[in-house]
Structure formats: C-alpha cells, structure tokens
Design a protein around this motif. Structure first.
Motif, mmCIF file in Angstrom:
data_model
loop_
_atom_site.group_PDB
_atom_site.id
_atom_site.type_symbol
_atom_site.label_atom_id
_atom_site.label_comp_id
_atom_site.label_asym_id
_atom_site.label_seq_id
_atom_site.Cartn_x
_atom_site.Cartn_y
_atom_site.Cartn_z
ATOM 1 N N GLY A 31 14.646 -11.495 -7.058
ATOM 2 C CA GLY A 31 14.421 -11.517 -5.613
ATOM 3 C C GLY A 31 15.703 -11.464 -4.787
ATOM 4 N N HIS A 32 16.841 -11.240 -5.460
ATOM 5 C CA HIS A 32 18.101 -11.173 -4.717
ATOM 6 C C HIS A 32 18.321 -9.753 -4.187
ATOM 7 C CE1 HIS A 32 19.908 -15.006 -6.540
ATOM 8 N NE2 HIS A 32 18.690 -14.904 -7.019
ATOM 9 N N ARG A 33 19.027 -9.671 -3.069
ATOM 10 C CA ARG A 33 19.399 -8.361 -2.518
ATOM 11 C C ARG A 33 20.743 -7.963 -3.106
ATOM 12 N NH1 ARG A 33 19.596 -10.492 3.280
ATOM 13 N NH2 ARG A 33 20.530 -12.084 1.960
ATOM 14 N N VAL A 34 20.770 -6.777 -3.712
ATOM 15 C CA VAL A 34 21.932 -6.388 -4.524
ATOM 16 C C VAL A 34 22.476 -5.028 -4.084
ATOM 17 C CG1 VAL A 34 22.734 -5.912 -6.868
ATOM 18 C CG2 VAL A 34 20.910 -7.592 -6.514
ATOM 19 N N LEU A 35 23.798 -4.966 -3.937
ATOM 20 C CA LEU A 35 24.489 -3.686 -3.729
ATOM 21 C C LEU A 35 25.413 -3.440 -4.922
ATOM 22 C CD1 LEU A 35 25.364 -1.258 -1.912
ATOM 23 C CD2 LEU A 35 27.202 -2.744 -1.054
ATOM 24 N N LEU A 36 25.295 -2.262 -5.523
ATOM 25 C CA LEU A 36 26.204 -1.864 -6.591
ATOM 26 C C LEU A 36 27.192 -0.854 -6.017
ATOM 27 C CD1 LEU A 36 23.629 -1.268 -9.494
ATOM 28 C CD2 LEU A 36 24.650 -3.414 -8.700
ATOM 29 N N VAL A 37 28.463 -0.994 -6.396
ATOM 30 C CA VAL A 37 29.472 -0.053 -5.914
ATOM 31 C C VAL A 37 30.087 0.657 -7.116
ATOM 32 C CG1 VAL A 37 31.590 0.216 -4.571
ATOM 33 C CG2 VAL A 37 29.955 -1.595 -3.971
ATOM 34 N N ASP A 38 29.980 1.987 -7.120
ATOM 35 C CA ASP A 38 30.543 2.784 -8.205
ATOM 36 C C ASP A 38 31.991 3.117 -7.860
ATOM 37 O OD1 ASP A 38 31.073 4.462 -10.299
ATOM 38 O OD2 ASP A 38 29.269 5.698 -10.047
ATOM 39 N N LEU A 39 32.921 2.524 -8.593
ATOM 40 C CA LEU A 39 34.342 2.763 -8.309
ATOM 41 C C LEU A 39 34.998 3.623 -9.379
ATOM 42 C CD1 LEU A 39 35.412 -0.768 -7.040
ATOM 43 C CD2 LEU A 39 35.236 1.334 -5.692
ATOM 44 N N ASP A 40 34.170 4.331 -10.160
ATOM 45 C CA ASP A 40 34.710 5.168 -11.226
ATOM 46 C C ASP A 40 34.461 6.639 -10.880
ATOM 47 O OD1 ASP A 40 35.411 6.491 -13.518
ATOM 48 O OD2 ASP A 40 34.419 5.070 -14.861
ATOM 49 N N PRO A 41 35.547 7.449 -10.780
ATOM 50 C CA PRO A 41 35.367 8.874 -10.465
ATOM 51 C C PRO A 41 34.443 9.597 -11.449
ATOM 52 C CG PRO A 41 37.696 8.268 -10.392
ATOM 53 C CD PRO A 41 36.964 7.074 -10.913
ATOM 54 N N GLN A 42 34.260 9.058 -12.640
ATOM 55 C CA GLN A 42 33.307 9.672 -13.581
ATOM 56 C C GLN A 42 31.875 9.527 -13.060
ATOM 57 O OE1 GLN A 42 34.573 11.394 -16.107
ATOM 58 N NE2 GLN A 42 36.573 10.684 -15.392
ATOM 59 N N ALA A 43 31.648 8.590 -12.125
ATOM 60 C CA ALA A 43 30.352 8.404 -11.473
ATOM 61 C C ALA A 43 29.212 8.126 -12.451
ATOM 62 C CB ALA A 43 30.013 9.607 -10.579
ATOM 63 N N CYS A 44 29.506 7.457 -13.546
ATOM 64 C CA CYS A 44 28.466 7.176 -14.550
ATOM 65 C C CYS A 44 27.384 6.241 -14.003
ATOM 66 C CB CYS A 44 29.075 6.554 -15.804
ATOM 67 S SG CYS A 44 30.099 7.718 -16.700
ATOM 68 N N LEU A 45 27.791 5.278 -13.185
ATOM 69 C CA LEU A 45 26.801 4.352 -12.622
ATOM 70 C C LEU A 45 25.843 5.123 -11.712
ATOM 71 C CD1 LEU A 45 25.747 1.447 -12.156
ATOM 72 C CD2 LEU A 45 27.351 1.286 -10.249
ATOM 73 N N THR A 46 26.418 5.958 -10.860
ATOM 74 C CA THR A 46 25.613 6.756 -9.931
ATOM 75 C C THR A 46 24.610 7.615 -10.716
ATOM 76 O OG1 THR A 46 27.445 6.795 -8.373
ATOM 77 C CG2 THR A 46 25.781 8.533 -8.124
ATOM 78 N N PHE A 47 25.123 8.282 -11.727
ATOM 79 C CA PHE A 47 24.276 9.147 -12.548
ATOM 80 C C PHE A 47 23.193 8.346 -13.265
ATOM 81 C CE2 PHE A 47 23.150 11.573 -16.300
ATOM 82 C CZ PHE A 47 22.915 12.818 -15.741
ATOM 83 N N SER A 48 23.587 7.194 -13.798
ATOM 84 C CA SER A 48 22.624 6.430 -14.597
ATOM 85 C C SER A 48 21.517 5.829 -13.731
ATOM 86 C CB SER A 48 23.326 5.344 -15.416
ATOM 87 O OG SER A 48 23.764 4.317 -14.564
ATOM 88 N N LEU A 49 21.722 5.798 -12.396
ATOM 89 C CA LEU A 49 20.657 5.309 -11.520
ATOM 90 C C LEU A 49 19.820 6.463 -10.966
ATOM 91 C CD1 LEU A 49 22.558 2.391 -9.800
ATOM 92 C CD2 LEU A 49 20.703 2.245 -11.461
ATOM 93 N N GLY A 50 19.949 7.610 -11.597
ATOM 94 C CA GLY A 50 19.052 8.714 -11.272
ATOM 95 C C GLY A 50 19.543 9.594 -10.130
ATOM 96 N N ILE A 51 20.820 9.463 -9.771
ATOM 97 C CA ILE A 51 21.349 10.270 -8.663
ATOM 98 C C ILE A 51 22.386 11.238 -9.214
ATOM 99 C CG2 ILE A 51 22.697 10.159 -6.531
ATOM 100 C CD1 ILE A 51 21.326 7.176 -6.479
ATOM 101 N N ASP A 52 22.232 12.511 -8.888
ATOM 102 C CA ASP A 52 23.204 13.491 -9.360
ATOM 103 C C ASP A 52 24.369 13.528 -8.373
ATOM 104 O OD1 ASP A 52 24.720 15.595 -10.176
ATOM 105 O OD2 ASP A 52 23.018 16.945 -10.522
ATOM 106 N N PRO A 53 25.550 13.092 -8.806
ATOM 107 C CA PRO A 53 26.696 13.043 -7.877
ATOM 108 C C PRO A 53 26.960 14.402 -7.214
ATOM 109 C CG PRO A 53 27.245 11.975 -9.954
ATOM 110 C CD PRO A 53 25.907 12.621 -10.148
#
Ligand SMILES: Nc1ncnc2c1ncn2[C@@H]1O[C@H](COP(=O)(O)OP(=O)(O)OP(=O)(O)O)[C@@H](O)[C@H]1O
Ligand SMILES: [Mg+2]
Length: 257
Positions: A31-53
């Motif tokens: 139930g917590h409100r969460v923000l994730l910040v992708d600080l890696d130019p490889q953008a693996c976090l972004t990609f792994s959350l279903g978003i194509d960089p």
C-alpha cells in the motif's frame, strides 16, 4: 515523509535492477506509494517494467541536465509503481554533468520537488561515477546487493569509501542500511561463509532473508513485469516481500522522532 534508498554496487550483474523492481512492487503491494528512478543508461529497469526506452522522448536525462519537470517524465507502470525512466541518452549526462558545479546535488534537488511518494528507489549503474554519487547524495540510505561468492567482496571496500566521502562532503545523513544477499544458493555453506566474512570485515548488517537464485527472475523482464506479478508465489518473490516488510519497519522506526 519520503524514504529514498539507493541500490548500489559498482559490480555488474548483482541484481541491483531486479531488486529495485521487485522491492518496488512489494512495497506497492503493502500500500506504499513508490517511485523508481532508472539511473543506468542501459535502461534495464525501464525495459523490465514493460517500457521500450526507444519510444520515449523524455527521460531522467532531461530532468537532470535540462531542468525538465519530473512530473512531465514520470510514468505509471502495471506493477503499481511510478517510474522515472532512462534512455541511452543518459550516457551523455555523465559527461554533461562533469563540468557542472554542484553536480552531486542534481538528483537531490530534483527529488525535493517530488513529494507524493513514501519511497523513492534509485537503481544505480555499475560504476562509482557521477550518477552513483548523485544517487548517494540524494539518498537517506544505501542498500548493497551482493552475490555471495568469493570475489564478490572485492568492490565493497571501494563502495564504502565512496559512501564515506559522500557523508563527508555532500550528504552527512547517508546511512548504510545493509547488504542484501542476492543470487543466493542456500545449498552451499560457501555462500553463508562469504556473507559472514563480508559482514564482519566491513561491519555491515545483512538484510534477511537472502534472495534465492531462481530461473524465474530471468523470465520476468521479458514479460515487462516484476517477478512479483509473473511468479507470484515463487520463493524469490516471497523473499523480496519479506525484505520489503523489513525495510518498511526500519523506515517507520526512523520516521518516529
Ligand atoms: N535471484 C535471482 N535468481 C536468478 N537470476 C537472477 C536473480 N536476480 C537477478 N537475476 C538475473 O541476473 C541478471 C542480472 O540482474 P540485474 O540486471 O538485476 O543486475 P544488476 O546488478 O542491475 O546489473 P547491472 O550491474 O548490469 O546493472 C539478470 O539477468 C537477472 O534476471
Ligand atoms: Mg542494473
């Protein structure tokens, strides 16, 4: 109040990104409100959350180097967490920021204006460069994912030296929350021994339970969801849920005066 955690280790492939995605999803389940910040130019976090960089026009790069309002860049994901995404452009931010006065503070300044979250989790790149130092400067705490193998501690001293410098020069309140054992093979006593050695050598807390090594983790990023969604009741998902509960307890303790 927001708790900002940097997930950092300059060693590659120790499950920083997997831990950010999984802990984010687990905290959102609580139930917590969460923000994730992708600080890696490889953008693996972004990609792994279903978003194509490649589909993104704006990313954390613009927020850090062009003063774009983070609200214009933050995305909502199916995992129930928000994401400040990265693209390969972030590789330039390192160079752009190098000549900027106060570069260590760029991220903390940005996050000061983002206050709708209980948690901000920072996925650091595998280096101790400008972006990792900016993350440590913006963070209340740092979590060090560590693969329990003989050579895995070789970078820990260096990371702790960086933490020490950050405390001295840019963020005196930074706390090391501990080591998070990842890719853990409980069948070997070796893993346990390595972990004990590291925690004794560096005086670090070990966050329990260790995250077991399981093939499920390799499958999750392709689905664009964390393992908590793709493999709800697996041991790995369960371990991250337990770690999330421990983090929430610690945050609640430190929020109390
Ligand atoms: N518990 C686990 N069991 C099995 N595989 C895992 C586990 N955790 C992560 N992995 C896999 O290990 C690889 C590295 O994980 P991840 O990308 O999270 O590490 P990282 O530290 O962020 O890497 P980098 O340093 O490149 O950013 C990935 O393929 C991931 O799917
Ligand atoms: Mg990563």
């Amino acid at each position: 109040m927001t708790t900002t955690l940097a997930i950092a280790n300059q060693k590659g492939g120790v499950a920083k990104t997997t831990s950010v995605a999984s802990l984010g999803a687990a905290l959102a389940e609580l139930g917590h409100r969460v923000l994730l910040v992708d600080l890696d130019p490889q953008a693996c976090l972004t990609f792994s959350l279903g978003i194509d960089p490649e589909d993104l026009e704006l990313s954390v790069h613009h927020v850090l180097t062009k003063r774009t309002d983070p609200a214009e860049v933050i995305l909502h994901t199916e995992d129930g967490v928000d994401l400040l995404p990265a693209t390969i452009e972030l590789a330039r931010a390192e160079a752009d920021l190098l000549t900027r006065t106060g570069r260590e503070h760029v991220l903390s300044a940005v996050l000061e204006d983002v206050d709708d979250y209980d948690w901000v989790l920072l996925d650091c790149p595998p280096s101790l460069g400008v972006l990792t130092v900016a993350a440590l400067t913006a963070a209340d705490g740092v979590l060090v994912p560590l693969q329990c193998e003989t050579l895995s501690h070789r970078g820990v001293g260096q990371l702790l030296d960086t933490v020490h410098d950050v405390r001295r020069f840019t963020n005196k309140d930074l706390e090391v929350w501990g080591v998070l054992p990842t890719l853990y093979d409980g069948r070997t006593t070796h893993a346990r021994t390595v972990l004990e050695t590291i925690s004794e050598t560096y005086g670090l807390d070990v966050i329990e339970p260790p995250i077991p090594k399981t093939i499920k983790f390799a499958e999750a990023p392709a689905a664009g969801r964390s393992i908590l969604a793709t493999s709800r009741s697996s041991k790995g998902a369960q371990a991250y849920r337990e770690v999330a509960v421990h983090l929430a307890e610690r945050a609640a303790r430190s929020r109390r005066p």
